[in-house]
Design a protein around this motif. Sequence first.
Motif, mmCIF file in Angstrom:
data_model
loop_
_atom_site.group_PDB
_atom_site.id
_atom_site.type_symbol
_atom_site.label_atom_id
_atom_site.label_comp_id
_atom_site.label_asym_id
_atom_site.label_seq_id
_atom_site.Cartn_x
_atom_site.Cartn_y
_atom_site.Cartn_z
ATOM 1 N N VAL A 5 0.838 -1.207 0.000
ATOM 2 C CA VAL A 5 0.000 0.000 0.000
ATOM 3 C C VAL A 5 0.872 1.257 0.000
ATOM 4 N N SER A 6 1.979 1.232 0.749
ATOM 5 C CA SER A 6 2.905 2.376 0.750
ATOM 6 C C SER A 6 3.529 2.579 -0.614
ATOM 7 N N VAL A 11 1.411 4.698 7.237
ATOM 8 C CA VAL A 11 1.870 4.315 8.574
ATOM 9 C C VAL A 11 0.778 4.596 9.609
ATOM 10 N N PHE A 12 0.234 5.811 9.598
ATOM 11 C CA PHE A 12 -0.812 6.159 10.562
ATOM 12 C C PHE A 12 -2.080 5.337 10.321
ATOM 13 N N LEU A 13 -2.391 5.105 9.045
ATOM 14 C CA LEU A 13 -3.592 4.345 8.710
ATOM 15 C C LEU A 13 -3.512 2.915 9.240
ATOM 16 N N VAL A 14 -2.404 2.226 8.965
ATOM 17 C CA VAL A 14 -2.242 0.844 9.415
ATOM 18 C C VAL A 14 -2.139 0.781 10.938
ATOM 19 N N TRP A 15 -1.445 1.736 11.538
ATOM 20 C CA TRP A 15 -1.370 1.765 13.004
ATOM 21 C C TRP A 15 -2.768 1.823 13.620
ATOM 22 N N ASN A 16 -3.639 2.660 13.087
ATOM 23 C CA ASN A 16 -4.984 2.783 13.647
ATOM 24 C C ASN A 16 -5.768 1.479 13.505
ATOM 25 N N LEU A 17 -5.579 0.781 12.383
ATOM 26 C CA LEU A 17 -6.225 -0.523 12.218
ATOM 27 C C LEU A 17 -5.674 -1.536 13.215
ATOM 28 N N LEU A 42 5.800 -4.745 15.877
ATOM 29 C CA LEU A 42 4.982 -4.779 14.665
ATOM 30 C C LEU A 42 4.713 -3.365 14.165
ATOM 31 N N CYS A 43 4.383 -2.440 15.064
ATOM 32 C CA CYS A 43 4.169 -1.043 14.649
ATOM 33 C C CYS A 43 5.453 -0.449 14.078
ATOM 34 N N ALA A 44 6.601 -0.784 14.682
ATOM 35 C CA ALA A 44 7.886 -0.331 14.128
ATOM 36 C C ALA A 44 8.087 -0.911 12.736
ATOM 37 N N GLY A 45 7.711 -2.170 12.557
ATOM 38 C CA GLY A 45 7.857 -2.806 11.251
ATOM 39 C C GLY A 45 7.024 -2.142 10.179
ATOM 40 N N VAL A 46 5.844 -1.651 10.541
ATOM 41 C CA VAL A 46 5.000 -0.935 9.577
ATOM 42 C C VAL A 46 5.729 0.301 9.056
ATOM 43 N N ALA A 47 6.354 1.065 9.957
ATOM 44 C CA ALA A 47 7.104 2.254 9.542
ATOM 45 C C ALA A 47 8.321 1.870 8.709
ATOM 46 N N ILE A 48 9.008 0.787 9.089
ATOM 47 C CA ILE A 48 10.197 0.339 8.362
ATOM 48 C C ILE A 48 9.829 -0.075 6.937
ATOM 49 N N THR A 49 8.730 -0.825 6.787
ATOM 50 C CA THR A 49 8.329 -1.250 5.446
ATOM 51 C C THR A 49 7.880 -0.063 4.594
ATOM 52 N N PRO A 90 15.923 8.693 14.324
ATOM 53 C CA PRO A 90 14.842 9.590 13.884
ATOM 54 C C PRO A 90 15.279 10.592 12.832
ATOM 55 N N ALA A 91 16.590 10.786 12.665
ATOM 56 C CA ALA A 91 17.084 11.738 11.669
ATOM 57 C C ALA A 91 17.169 11.129 10.275
ATOM 58 N N ALA A 92 16.957 9.821 10.166
ATOM 59 C CA ALA A 92 17.220 9.132 8.904
ATOM 60 C C ALA A 92 16.186 9.431 7.825
ATOM 61 N N SER A 93 14.916 9.531 8.203
ATOM 62 C CA SER A 93 13.849 9.755 7.223
ATOM 63 C C SER A 93 12.609 10.233 7.948
ATOM 64 N N THR A 94 11.621 10.670 7.180
ATOM 65 C CA THR A 94 10.379 11.151 7.775
ATOM 66 C C THR A 94 9.639 10.015 8.478
ATOM 67 N N CYS A 95 9.566 8.839 7.827
ATOM 68 C CA CYS A 95 8.884 7.694 8.449
ATOM 69 C C CYS A 95 9.599 7.252 9.717
ATOM 70 N N ALA A 96 10.937 7.343 9.719
ATOM 71 C CA ALA A 96 11.686 6.990 10.925
ATOM 72 C C ALA A 96 11.344 7.951 12.067
ATOM 73 N N ALA A 97 11.230 9.230 11.748
ATOM 74 C CA ALA A 97 10.849 10.211 12.772
ATOM 75 C C ALA A 97 9.448 9.907 13.312
ATOM 76 N N ILE A 98 8.550 9.494 12.416
ATOM 77 C CA ILE A 98 7.197 9.115 12.849
ATOM 78 C C ILE A 98 7.264 7.907 13.782
ATOM 79 N N MET A 99 8.103 6.918 13.439
ATOM 80 C CA MET A 99 8.243 5.715 14.260
ATOM 81 C C MET A 99 8.753 6.070 15.660
ATOM 82 N N PHE A 100 9.785 6.889 15.735
ATOM 83 C CA PHE A 100 10.358 7.249 17.035
ATOM 84 C C PHE A 100 9.419 8.120 17.861
#
Length: 493
Positions: A142-143, A152-158, A178-185, A441-451
């Motif tokens: 989906v990403s 990331v936010f959508l799958v987390w809420n599910l 698992l939530c971290a894995g969603v951001a990583i993928t 968290p400095a690596a990417s936007t999704c990484a910042a969201i994960m942290f």
Amino acid sequence: MIMHSTAVKSRDKYWIHTIIYFLLTFGFRYVPFDGISSFGMSILGVFIGLLYGWTFIGFIWPSMMSIFALGLCGFFKTPQDAFASAFSNHLVIFMLLVLVFTAFCEKSGINRKMSCWFLSRKCLVGRPWTFTLMVLIGSFVVSFLVDGNAVVFLVWNLLYSIFEETGYKKGERYPAFLCAGVAITAVLSFGCKPWCNVCILAIGALESSSRGALTLDYLTFMAVTIPLCLLFVVAYFLVMKYVFRPDVSKLMNLSDEYLESMRRELKLNSKEKIAAVALVVFMALMLIPNLMLGDAGALGMLGRFNFLSAVAVVLIALCVMRLEGRPVLDFDHCARDGIHWNVFWITAAAIPVSAAVSSDAAGITAWLASVMSSSLEGTSVVAFLILFSLIINVATQFTHNVSLVLIAVPIGYQVSQMLGLNPVALTVLVIIAAACAYATPAASTCAAIMFSNVEWIGVRNAFKAGSFAVLAGLVFLFVFGFPVIGMVYGFGM
């Protein structure tokens, strides 16, 4: 009193960072350095200042100022020419339009339906690790199709609803990893779609470095990188199952009745059907030109399509179509809510700055490549590729992956010219490394969201998940990635 003190400290830090930004941008030319000319040092100051501004200040005004500075330092005749070059670039226009398109997909509801489809399969009942793998692969797919940050936010809420249904609480290891894995993928999905900002900037940097002689063929690129990025997803799954080993027993409480309630919501309405078709058409228009053999008639017209033409045609069609008397695509609404101006200004500033850094007149990348090639002189090709990948991968954990490609691709091009390597293959390696940006968290936007998800993941688990995912991904890159890239592109010229 405490709030006032915090505000004062924040204000003081802002102005200190701002002063440092201007000193770097306009004062670096006065730093004496034998390897690079004064003009080259001016360009280097603009580049370093831009990275510093993005890291400590923000994205919008440092981007504007850095474009302006290119006109003052002499790379462009005037600041007006600098801005004209930035905003006339087809990659910048494409980024603007694709942000509108992804906003339309999000608002249509198709993103949620795709995510729910992956999470509601009957085969997941009573199979915790099958469920886990499906969540990771579904998040990746989906990403890949839409905007990974929103997914990331959508799958987390599910998942939060599923965790509540099965009895998992905040802070437990399984939901955290698992939530971290969603951001990583989601980050990994950016490494295999040529219309994302990382790939766009890498393609632009390669074209600038080679003076338009080299670019990436989209179909070939995706044929190579999609399987590799999926392997990295599998690598994280294996780490999660055999290294982290969280308790998955509560997932046995996941009933088919609950998943059936999700499946009942999967029927697409008219707008979602149109959005699904639009996604298919967009990708088809991007990929079909790579398969065209004719140059006349309809085949010739399709052969002239590229990613900008594809998204423009899709947006025009969506604006022309009517649903219940209104345009299917409300352009103003999607542009207002969907254009992430940070992403837009990053792209607008990055392309001319990257062109300046990689220019012969600046001599920056030529000097860096000379230092690197002399340091690695006598090293075998395989050893060089391993070291190159390690350096890029480590570097992207401490600087935003968008920033990384600006300098890494031009350096890779210069090194390839000196060592007789294929610059296109090195560019693919840079993009893959930039897609593994999730250890800090400095690596990417999704990484910042994960942290930032301290409730369900936590900073410690985020570091653990990101670091192990990077290590596992590097192993898979060396074992599987190098042979595939070498077979398709060839590392030699």
